[in-house]
Design an enzyme around this catalytic site. Structure first.
Site, short mmCIF file in Angstrom:
data_model
loop_
_atom_site.label_atom_id
_atom_site.label_comp_id
_atom_site.label_asym_id
_atom_site.label_seq_id
_atom_site.Cartn_x
_atom_site.Cartn_y
_atom_site.Cartn_z
N LEU A 274 0.69 -1.06 -0.14
CA LEU A 274 0.08 -0.08 -0.02
C LEU A 274 0.66 1.41 0.09
O LEU A 274 1.62 1.39 0.83
CB LEU A 274 -0.80 -0.06 1.15
CG LEU A 274 -1.87 1.15 1.49
CD1 LEU A 274 -2.80 1.16 0.10
CD2 LEU A 274 -2.40 1.06 2.60
N ASP A 275 0.81 2.03 -0.82
CA ASP A 275 1.20 3.49 -1.21
C ASP A 275 2.87 3.51 -0.98
O ASP A 275 3.51 4.19 -0.65
CB ASP A 275 0.70 4.38 -0.06
CG ASP A 275 -0.65 4.79 0.18
OD1 ASP A 275 -1.27 4.68 -1.17
OD2 ASP A 275 -1.29 4.97 0.92
N ALA A 276 3.29 2.41 -1.77
CA ALA A 276 4.73 2.13 -1.62
C ALA A 276 5.61 1.87 -2.82
O ALA A 276 6.69 1.65 -3.07
CB ALA A 276 5.39 0.90 -0.56
#
Length: 306
Positions: A250-252
């Site tokens: 997530l969001d990486a």
């Protein structure tokens, strides 16, 4: 010291007349471990085949030992026809280099896009208007997929296909299969998550890895839900937005574009959200435009944007 690569093979000439390619450019993108001769190899290839270089950019990440390059030239009068002959010639040209990843692109080929959204309209409508004004580059918005019906009338009024695929924890696998089938049916090459408030599964991203997301935070700060609330509680003086490639984490994913705006102690959460939405539109549009114009190269969890 980087190893010297073997000499590239000579490229055959194609003396037969070709239709005019005036105004159309070809682009070669290259990612490989740093080694001698790649820049000279690419530029000589264009020169020796009567091409005119329009733009060239290269970067070496010495800490990672990686080379990344982009060269663009006018196809009008070029000695090698586009398509299979040019692809084959570039493959032979770069065959002597170690662990090279490359692709050939053309500026007149439109990228087919699917936009995924939920209920918020600011990012998707900004993309649609920019597309109508020819601000994104050579692309077609082929499809909008949402897990809600809220934006159907707005999107369809623009003449764009709208498909609602509800998603719950129980139906997620089935819903993602339908989404992938819709994208495959339209020949979609790029998915843009324009405030699509769902997490795509690892299975989805393995099937269709070319996905750009917008996150309402200056990553890696304030990942996950309600980043503006997190920023307000932390008392930060800058908030930002980040566009990145979606990954299973997530969001990486690799970051493509970011921007910030200054805030003050007087700003409420609602004012942070309003300012953040302006950033989100700009940052997502920049990332999509860079990708469509074949200016984004990835390696590891990083990008180079030429």
């Amino acid at each position: 010291m980087a190893a010297t690569a073997p000499s590239a093979p000579l490229v055959p000439r194609y003396p037969t007349p070709k239709p005019s390619e005036k105004g159309i450019h070809a682009i070669i993108l290259v990612v490989c471990p740093d080694q001698r001769g790649v820049v000279a190899c690419l530029s000589n290839f264009v020169y020796q085949n009567e091409g005119n270089i329009i733009d060239a950019d290269y970067h070496t990440d010495y800490s990672a030992g990686m080379f990344l390059g982009r060269i663009e030239w006018d196809l009008d009068g070029f000695a090698i026809p586009r398509g299979e002959p040019l692809t084959k010639a570039v493959g032979e040209l770069l065959s002597g280099y170690r662990d090279v990843r490359w692709e050939v692109r053309y500026t007149d080929v439109k990228t087919k896009i699917a936009i995924f959204c939920s209920k918020q309209d600011h990012c998707i409508m900004d993309l649609i208007f920019r597309h109508r004004n020819n601000e994104l580059g050579a692309c077609t918005i082929s499809l909008v997929v949402s897990n809600h019906e809220d934006l159907r009338q707005l999107v369809e009024s623009m003449g764009i296909r709208y498909e609602c695929v509800p998603v719950t924890a129980r139906t997620k696998e089935e819903a993602e299969k339908k989404q992938l089938d819709l994208c495959k049916g339209e020949g979609v090459e790029l998915i843009v998550m324009a405030k699509y408030m769902q997490i795509l599964s690892d299975s989805f991203l393995k099937t269709h890895p070319n996905v750009i997301n917008i996150h309402h935070s200056f990553l890696p700060a304030f990942m996950g839900a309600k980043p503006y609330h997190q920023a307000h509680q932390r008392g930060v003086k800058l908030i930002g937005a980040t566009s990145h490639f979606a990954t299973a984490d997530l969001d990486a994913g690799p970051i493509i574009e970011q921007e910030v705006v200054r805030i003050s102690h007087r700003d409420t959460v609602e004012e942070l959200v309003r300012k953040g939405k302006d950033l989100e539109k700009i940052v997502l549009a920049r990332a999509v435009r860079a990708h469509i114009n074949h200016r984004v190269l990835t390696y590891g969890n990083k990008t180079v944007v030429f």
